[in-house]
Scaffold this active site. Sequence first.
Site, PDB file in Angstrom:
ATOM      1  N   ASP A   1       0.804  -1.214   0.000  1.00 54.26           N
ATOM      2  CA  ASP A   1       0.000   0.000   0.000  1.00 54.26           C
ATOM      3  C   ASP A   1       0.837   1.264   0.000  1.00 54.26           C
ATOM      4  O   ASP A   1       0.321   2.349  -0.213  1.00 54.26           O
ATOM      5  CB  ASP A   1      -0.919   0.022   1.241  1.00 54.26           C
ATOM      6  CG  ASP A   1      -2.066  -0.960   1.066  1.00 54.26           C
ATOM      7  OD1 ASP A   1      -2.236  -1.452  -0.053  1.00 54.26           O
ATOM      8  OD2 ASP A   1      -2.775  -1.198   2.051  1.00 54.26           O
TER       9      ASP A   1
ATOM     10  N   PRO B   1      -2.982  -3.580  -7.450  1.00 55.09           N
ATOM     11  CA  PRO B   1      -4.314  -2.993  -7.259  1.00 55.09           C
ATOM     12  C   PRO B   1      -4.526  -2.212  -5.972  1.00 55.09           C
ATOM     13  O   PRO B   1      -5.670  -1.860  -5.652  1.00 55.09           O
ATOM     14  CB  PRO B   1      -5.215  -4.236  -7.267  1.00 55.09           C
ATOM     15  CG  PRO B   1      -4.367  -5.289  -6.610  1.00 55.09           C
ATOM     16  CD  PRO B   1      -2.950  -5.004  -7.049  1.00 55.09           C
ATOM     17  N   CYS B   2      -3.471  -1.912  -5.233  1.00 55.34           N
ATOM     18  CA  CYS B   2      -3.668  -1.328  -3.908  1.00 55.34           C
ATOM     19  C   CYS B   2      -4.344   0.045  -3.950  1.00 55.34           C
ATOM     20  O   CYS B   2      -4.919   0.482  -2.949  1.00 55.34           O
ATOM     21  CB  CYS B   2      -2.337  -1.237  -3.168  1.00 55.34           C
ATOM     22  SG  CYS B   2      -1.098  -0.176  -3.960  1.00 55.34           S
ATOM     23  N   ARG B   3      -4.290   0.752  -5.083  1.00 57.36           N
ATOM     24  CA  ARG B   3      -4.882   2.092  -5.173  1.00 57.36           C
ATOM     25  C   ARG B   3      -6.179   2.136  -5.990  1.00 57.36           C
ATOM     26  O   ARG B   3      -6.785   3.192  -6.118  1.00 57.36           O
ATOM     27  CB  ARG B   3      -3.870   3.063  -5.792  1.00 57.36           C
ATOM     28  CG  ARG B   3      -2.541   3.143  -5.063  1.00 57.36           C
ATOM     29  CD  ARG B   3      -2.653   3.890  -3.763  1.00 57.36           C
ATOM     30  NE  ARG B   3      -1.369   3.966  -3.080  1.00 57.36           N
ATOM     31  CZ  ARG B   3      -1.149   4.688  -1.996  1.00 57.36           C
ATOM     32  NH1 ARG B   3      -2.120   5.397  -1.478  1.00 57.36           N
ATOM     33  NH2 ARG B   3       0.038   4.688  -1.425  1.00 57.36           N
TER      34      ARG B   3
END
Length: 308
Positions: A147, A257-259
């Site tokens: 993240d 895909p953290c954002r």
Amino acid sequence: MDNLVNQLKSTALSVGEMFTPVLKESKFKETGVLTPEEFVVAGDHLVHHCPTWQWSRAIDAKHTKEYLPENKQFLITKHVPCYRRCSQMHYDSNLEKIIKEDGDNGDAQDEWVDTHHFAPETTQKVEHADVVEKAPVSNADDDDDDDEGPPMDMDSFIASGGLEEEDPNRYIAPIAKPETQNSTSGDNIVRTRTYDLHITYDKYYQVPRLWLIGYDENKQLLKEEQMNEDFSEDHANKTITIENHPFLNIHMASIHPCRHAEVMKRLIEQLADNGKELGVHQYLLVFLKFVQAVIPTIEYDYTRSIQL
């Protein structure tokens, strides 16, 4: 050392996904995430409007996720052209033209800038790569698989209006296709790299995730350093890493895909501020718009005529 850290983090996330419960209740509007059922709805909508995308099964029962339909495990599109490297992208104001379009009521006009309006067009044939079943196994050099990684370049996307206009594809500039001569046959052929793109559902982050595998002009698999030439310099080996595909026994480049949920939430809020609403079925159409900032020369976006 970086490779070892990346492997450990990837393993940790895989374990975390195993213990993450399947999202049952919709939180799309509140947080920008999807349930597996909503992912399927969005995937069906994408396939309906863009037939180049199709649903696919997992390679075997071991890789099949029970929370998704057996015949709708992930989405795939093949032979997507990539005509030039990111380093070849140069801004030229002489190619710009301000486009004016009638508003919804026919009385007001929307304006947007087509940054490549006067770019040269070609009519040459494109030589596509054949499907290759196995991909090279490699690992990213840098560690940004969490993240704390930098967000995709979404601030400019939001600031430019994002989805404020009904047709968000206007923010994706068309890319000029270089002309290349086939010296052997004498035919005009654009010899170009191609990519296969996959969209999976990430159970841990509860959002779509994009995967890529590339082929060169001779239909051979691209090496990691070659694929990095087609990724935004700010994201290669950072936001994009090489990881194991969750539904296939291969390693592929993947946009972390953290954002994704954060970006989608901001777009939903932006639309709401303008009295508009984004339906969950439109998620993947929008998703493919904003990941274009990471892979600007891979021309997978065939949704230009779709009104959201």
